[in-house]
Design a protein around this motif. Sequence first.
Motif, PDB file in Angstrom:
ATOM      1  N   ASN A 181       7.469 -18.098 -52.338  1.00  0.00           N
ATOM      2  CA  ASN A 181       7.263 -18.666 -51.008  1.00  0.00           C
ATOM      3  C   ASN A 181       7.815 -17.694 -49.966  1.00  0.00           C
ATOM      4  O   ASN A 181       8.925 -17.198 -50.120  1.00  0.00           O
ATOM      5  CB  ASN A 181       7.998 -20.016 -50.924  1.00  0.00           C
ATOM      6  CG  ASN A 181       7.846 -20.710 -49.584  1.00  0.00           C
ATOM      7  OD1 ASN A 181       7.049 -20.304 -48.745  1.00  0.00           O
ATOM      8  ND2 ASN A 181       8.614 -21.762 -49.385  1.00  0.00           N
ATOM      9  N   LEU A 182       7.058 -17.448 -48.913  1.00  0.00           N
ATOM     10  CA  LEU A 182       7.510 -16.556 -47.848  1.00  0.00           C
ATOM     11  C   LEU A 182       8.288 -17.290 -46.760  1.00  0.00           C
ATOM     12  O   LEU A 182       8.868 -16.670 -45.879  1.00  0.00           O
ATOM     13  CB  LEU A 182       6.307 -15.837 -47.220  1.00  0.00           C
ATOM     14  CG  LEU A 182       5.702 -14.721 -48.083  1.00  0.00           C
ATOM     15  CD1 LEU A 182       4.289 -14.392 -47.640  1.00  0.00           C
ATOM     16  CD2 LEU A 182       6.577 -13.473 -48.039  1.00  0.00           C
ATOM     17  N   ARG A 183       8.282 -18.606 -46.819  1.00  0.00           N
ATOM     18  CA  ARG A 183       8.974 -19.405 -45.807  1.00  0.00           C
ATOM     19  C   ARG A 183      10.317 -19.883 -46.353  1.00  0.00           C
ATOM     20  O   ARG A 183      10.474 -20.118 -47.533  1.00  0.00           O
ATOM     21  CB  ARG A 183       8.110 -20.615 -45.440  1.00  0.00           C
ATOM     22  CG  ARG A 183       8.685 -21.502 -44.342  1.00  0.00           C
ATOM     23  CD  ARG A 183       7.709 -22.601 -43.951  1.00  0.00           C
ATOM     24  NE  ARG A 183       7.538 -23.585 -45.009  1.00  0.00           N
ATOM     25  CZ  ARG A 183       6.773 -24.672 -44.899  1.00  0.00           C
ATOM     26  NH1 ARG A 183       6.101 -24.887 -43.766  1.00  0.00           N
ATOM     27  NH2 ARG A 183       6.653 -25.524 -45.899  1.00  0.00           N
ATOM     28  N   THR A 190      -0.709 -11.457 -48.523  1.00  0.00           N
ATOM     29  CA  THR A 190       0.320 -12.269 -49.175  1.00  0.00           C
ATOM     30  C   THR A 190       0.082 -12.424 -50.679  1.00  0.00           C
ATOM     31  O   THR A 190       1.033 -12.627 -51.427  1.00  0.00           O
ATOM     32  CB  THR A 190       0.408 -13.658 -48.525  1.00  0.00           C
ATOM     33  OG1 THR A 190      -0.856 -14.325 -48.639  1.00  0.00           O
ATOM     34  CG2 THR A 190       0.781 -13.540 -47.056  1.00  0.00           C
ATOM     35  N   ALA A 208       1.941  -9.760 -52.297  1.00  0.00           N
ATOM     36  CA  ALA A 208       3.364 -10.091 -52.364  1.00  0.00           C
ATOM     37  C   ALA A 208       3.639 -11.063 -53.501  1.00  0.00           C
ATOM     38  O   ALA A 208       4.635 -10.942 -54.223  1.00  0.00           O
ATOM     39  CB  ALA A 208       3.821 -10.682 -51.032  1.00  0.00           C
ATOM     40  N   TYR A 209       2.750 -12.022 -53.687  1.00  0.00           N
ATOM     41  CA  TYR A 209       2.875 -12.985 -54.786  1.00  0.00           C
ATOM     42  C   TYR A 209       2.796 -12.280 -56.136  1.00  0.00           C
ATOM     43  O   TYR A 209       3.624 -12.507 -57.028  1.00  0.00           O
ATOM     44  CB  TYR A 209       1.765 -14.026 -54.647  1.00  0.00           C
ATOM     45  CG  TYR A 209       1.696 -15.055 -55.748  1.00  0.00           C
ATOM     46  CD1 TYR A 209       2.625 -16.077 -55.845  1.00  0.00           C
ATOM     47  CD2 TYR A 209       0.652 -15.017 -56.680  1.00  0.00           C
ATOM     48  CE1 TYR A 209       2.532 -17.039 -56.849  1.00  0.00           C
ATOM     49  CE2 TYR A 209       0.554 -15.965 -57.682  1.00  0.00           C
ATOM     50  CZ  TYR A 209       1.492 -16.982 -57.763  1.00  0.00           C
ATOM     51  OH  TYR A 209       1.399 -17.927 -58.756  1.00  0.00           O
ATOM     52  N   MET A 259       9.370 -12.707 -52.476  1.00  0.00           N
ATOM     53  CA  MET A 259       8.086 -12.120 -52.120  1.00  0.00           C
ATOM     54  C   MET A 259       8.320 -11.093 -51.015  1.00  0.00           C
ATOM     55  O   MET A 259       9.138 -11.314 -50.117  1.00  0.00           O
ATOM     56  CB  MET A 259       7.106 -13.208 -51.648  1.00  0.00           C
ATOM     57  CG  MET A 259       6.657 -14.129 -52.766  1.00  0.00           C
ATOM     58  SD  MET A 259       5.532 -15.455 -52.205  1.00  0.00           S
ATOM     59  CE  MET A 259       4.084 -14.536 -51.702  1.00  0.00           C
ATOM     60  N   GLN A 260       7.617  -9.988 -51.087  1.00  0.00           N
ATOM     61  CA  GLN A 260       7.832  -8.883 -50.148  1.00  0.00           C
ATOM     62  C   GLN A 260       7.208  -9.224 -48.797  1.00  0.00           C
ATOM     63  O   GLN A 260       5.988  -9.195 -48.617  1.00  0.00           O
ATOM     64  CB  GLN A 260       7.230  -7.597 -50.716  1.00  0.00           C
ATOM     65  CG  GLN A 260       7.633  -6.347 -49.959  1.00  0.00           C
ATOM     66  CD  GLN A 260       7.154  -5.084 -50.655  1.00  0.00           C
ATOM     67  OE1 GLN A 260       6.981  -5.053 -51.879  1.00  0.00           O
ATOM     68  NE2 GLN A 260       6.929  -4.037 -49.876  1.00  0.00           N
ATOM     69  N   ALA A 261       8.052  -9.523 -47.821  1.00  0.00           N
ATOM     70  CA  ALA A 261       7.587 -10.077 -46.548  1.00  0.00           C
ATOM     71  C   ALA A 261       6.811  -9.092 -45.686  1.00  0.00           C
ATOM     72  O   ALA A 261       6.053  -9.506 -44.807  1.00  0.00           O
ATOM     73  CB  ALA A 261       8.779 -10.619 -45.766  1.00  0.00           C
ATOM     74  N   GLN A 320      -1.723 -16.279 -44.514  1.00  0.00           N
ATOM     75  CA  GLN A 320      -0.322 -16.140 -44.106  1.00  0.00           C
ATOM     76  C   GLN A 320       0.508 -17.386 -44.391  1.00  0.00           C
ATOM     77  O   GLN A 320       1.714 -17.303 -44.627  1.00  0.00           O
ATOM     78  CB  GLN A 320      -0.244 -15.764 -42.624  1.00  0.00           C
ATOM     79  CG  GLN A 320      -0.937 -14.449 -42.285  1.00  0.00           C
ATOM     80  CD  GLN A 320      -0.512 -13.300 -43.191  1.00  0.00           C
ATOM     81  OE1 GLN A 320       0.665 -13.104 -43.434  1.00  0.00           O
ATOM     82  NE2 GLN A 320      -1.481 -12.545 -43.701  1.00  0.00           N
ATOM     83  N   THR A 379      13.575 -21.720 -51.697  1.00  0.00           N
ATOM     84  CA  THR A 379      14.053 -20.469 -51.100  1.00  0.00           C
ATOM     85  C   THR A 379      15.408 -20.662 -50.424  1.00  0.00           C
ATOM     86  O   THR A 379      16.281 -19.793 -50.525  1.00  0.00           O
ATOM     87  CB  THR A 379      13.026 -19.929 -50.091  1.00  0.00           C
ATOM     88  OG1 THR A 379      12.621 -20.976 -49.196  1.00  0.00           O
ATOM     89  CG2 THR A 379      11.802 -19.378 -50.805  1.00  0.00           C
TER      90      THR A 379
END
Length: 471
Positions: free
Chosen positions: A201-203, A169, A172-173, A162-164, A422, A231
């Motif tokens: 997932n961004l984490r 968000t 990004a998803y 996903m593009q942080a 976020q 991730t």
Amino acid sequence: MKKQISIFTILLLTTTVLFAQKVNKEDSIQLRKIYNASLLDGKSYDWLDHLSNKIGGRLSGSANAEKAVKYTQAELDKLGLDKVWLQPVMVPKWVRGLKEYSFMETGPGITSIMDICALGGSVATPNAGLKAGVIEVKSLEELAVLGKEKIQGKIVFYNRPMQADLIHTFEAYGGCVDQRYSGAAEAAKYGAVGIVVRSMNLRQDDFPHTGAMSYGDLPESQRIPACAISTNGADKLSNTLKLIPNLNFYFKQNCKVFPDVQSHNVIGEITGSKYPNKYMIVGGHLDSWDLGDGSHDDGAGVVQSMDVLRLLKKTGYKPEHSIRVVLFMNEENGLRGGREYATQANLKKENHVFALESDSGGFTPRGFSFDCDDANFAQIQSWEQLFKPYLIHYFEKGGSGADIGPLKKDGIVLAGLRPDSQRYFDYHHAESDTFDAVNKRELELGAATMTSLIYLMDKYGVKNSAAQIKN
């Protein structure tokens, strides 16, 4: 004569201003009542506690999904609504089976356990599992560049994150979810034997995130197993591939697709005092994925929507339009509930003028996005000052929600609650989506915010629309 006209104009303007101030004051008082009732005597958190901790994950077609149908129907009955009923809908039944198992093999007998889960709708691996070499790609388009020669017999590893740097968000998803949804169908065309997809997932963590996937029109005999990797696992696999390109990846999953089964949308209604045949709805989806208990996705939206009708009654407001809460079944892997509701509404020639959906988690509400014409959006923007004391500032044109999307037609206003997003994808479709991840106050603020918009839409109506004029 000119002096008389001038005096008349001043009086008219003064009367208009005073009336507007009175209206705004009345609305401000009603919104305060709504927020007080939700924050001091809300029900949404208790309902979510039961859905999450007493029932759990509610995958369409499962026993838990049916328990959730019965529970929410019973709770709506307790509210003293004018009508509560179940709307039958046929839904897919996919069962995960035993917990998935996977490892990365970098040499004979040298393995590292990996965190994976099957994607929703995937076929199983062979009984003994599947082991093959890995080819890493960043997009579906890369498959064509590599060609069948390099892909055949391999497991395709989709590793586009996903593009942080995108603040929104969900944008990004949307920028990488095609890997999950269409990855298996595309890889199979080039002879791949399976796919592994980086979790949406961004984490950085060890939770694999499931989600719906599709084989399109691929024959059953050509369908390949598909799984998601955490991730952290994706980064580990990618880094190791750079050092050991000929490593093997093994995974075993036991999922299975069964014939469709009957489930239900759960619906409750307060009949309108002035326009009983004009409908405004608020809802979320009752089903969830099976890894966690679906508290954010979308238990939060379900209980907030239920509380909208309770809060209207508790504050003594009697709607002019008929207000319905709709708890949709099967948003996650089919959207059958939303489509069936729209189909039945069309068959019955029901006049829907407004629909609001909550399906973005139970975090702090920031505002709404609207799918509507300019006239209605202008009216909605005029209410921004009423929401300012509650730090609700986001009023934008945009998408609404998947389940209310099938209702779209000229004259209807569609809206989606927009909480702070976020942290949403930390939990989305993962084992970490549990009750303890939801903040009581944030959930209750969302319920009050939704109720406030329903109140204003009901009081002032939909503007300049065919739906409003139609009987």
